[in-house]
Design a protein around this motif. Sequence first.
Motif, short mmCIF file in Angstrom:
data_model
loop_
_atom_site.label_atom_id
_atom_site.label_comp_id
_atom_site.label_asym_id
_atom_site.label_seq_id
_atom_site.Cartn_x
_atom_site.Cartn_y
_atom_site.Cartn_z
N VAL A 8 -3.18 -5.69 -1.05
CA VAL A 8 -3.18 -7.08 -0.56
C VAL A 8 -2.11 -7.25 0.51
CG1 VAL A 8 -2.74 -9.48 -1.20
CG2 VAL A 8 -4.13 -8.04 -2.69
N ILE A 9 -0.94 -6.72 0.25
CA ILE A 9 0.17 -6.84 1.21
C ILE A 9 -0.14 -6.07 2.49
CG2 ILE A 9 2.58 -6.22 1.62
CD1 ILE A 9 3.06 -6.84 -1.38
N GLU A 10 -0.68 -4.86 2.35
CA GLU A 10 -1.05 -4.08 3.55
C GLU A 10 -2.08 -4.83 4.38
OE1 GLU A 10 -2.36 -0.08 2.81
OE2 GLU A 10 -0.51 0.46 1.79
N ASP A 22 -1.64 -6.01 8.22
CA ASP A 22 -2.57 -5.63 9.29
C ASP A 22 -3.09 -6.87 10.03
OD1 ASP A 22 -2.36 -2.91 8.99
OD2 ASP A 22 -4.16 -2.70 7.75
N GLN A 23 -3.39 -7.91 9.27
CA GLN A 23 -3.86 -9.15 9.90
C GLN A 23 -2.79 -9.73 10.81
OE1 GLN A 23 -5.84 -12.09 7.34
NE2 GLN A 23 -5.94 -10.46 5.80
N ALA A 51 -9.83 -7.51 -5.25
CA ALA A 51 -10.89 -7.08 -6.16
C ALA A 51 -10.38 -6.02 -7.15
CB ALA A 51 -12.06 -6.52 -5.37
N THR A 52 -9.49 -5.16 -6.68
CA THR A 52 -8.98 -4.09 -7.55
C THR A 52 -7.64 -4.47 -8.20
OG1 THR A 52 -7.86 -3.02 -5.69
CG2 THR A 52 -10.10 -2.29 -6.20
N ARG A 53 -7.19 -5.67 -7.90
CA ARG A 53 -5.90 -6.17 -8.41
C ARG A 53 -4.74 -5.25 -8.01
NH1 ARG A 53 -8.66 -7.81 -13.80
NH2 ARG A 53 -9.22 -9.94 -13.31
N SER A 54 -4.79 -4.82 -6.74
CA SER A 54 -3.74 -3.96 -6.21
C SER A 54 -2.85 -4.77 -5.27
CB SER A 54 -4.36 -2.78 -5.45
OG SER A 54 -3.37 -2.09 -4.72
N PRO A 55 -1.64 -5.13 -5.71
CA PRO A 55 -0.77 -5.94 -4.85
C PRO A 55 -0.39 -5.20 -3.56
CG PRO A 55 0.32 -5.45 -6.95
CD PRO A 55 -1.05 -4.88 -7.01
N LYS A 79 -9.06 -5.05 3.71
CA LYS A 79 -8.06 -4.47 2.81
C LYS A 79 -7.56 -5.50 1.80
CE LYS A 79 -5.45 -0.75 4.94
NZ LYS A 79 -4.19 -0.38 5.57
N GLU A 80 -7.32 -6.70 2.29
CA GLU A 80 -6.83 -7.75 1.39
C GLU A 80 -7.87 -8.07 0.32
OE1 GLU A 80 -5.06 -12.31 1.49
OE2 GLU A 80 -5.78 -11.39 3.35
#
Length: 86
Positions: free
Chosen positions: A57-59, A63-64, A50-54, A44-45
């Motif tokens: 990245v946070i999700e 999850d990690q 890659a899609t520049r979706s903050p 997900k990160e």
Amino acid sequence: MEGLAASPLRVPHEYLTRSEGVPSAMAMQHKIANAARVLKGKVKEAAGRATRSPRLVIEGKLDQGAGRLRQAGENIRDSGRDIFRP
């Protein structure tokens, strides 16, 4: 071994418990699920970067962290089982 001589039909509990260091089937299932959660978070990160979706990245980081926290809990639980085994 003296206990075996006194009662030949009774098996000491040391021989009936699981081997040290070998997790039970349920514990192994939890460890695999936790590792999968960490891996899902990494994917997900990476997708978020890659899609520049903050948000993604946070999700992924959440999850990690959740997977690692659960792994730590499993390790503590396993240690407790080894210490307090009858």
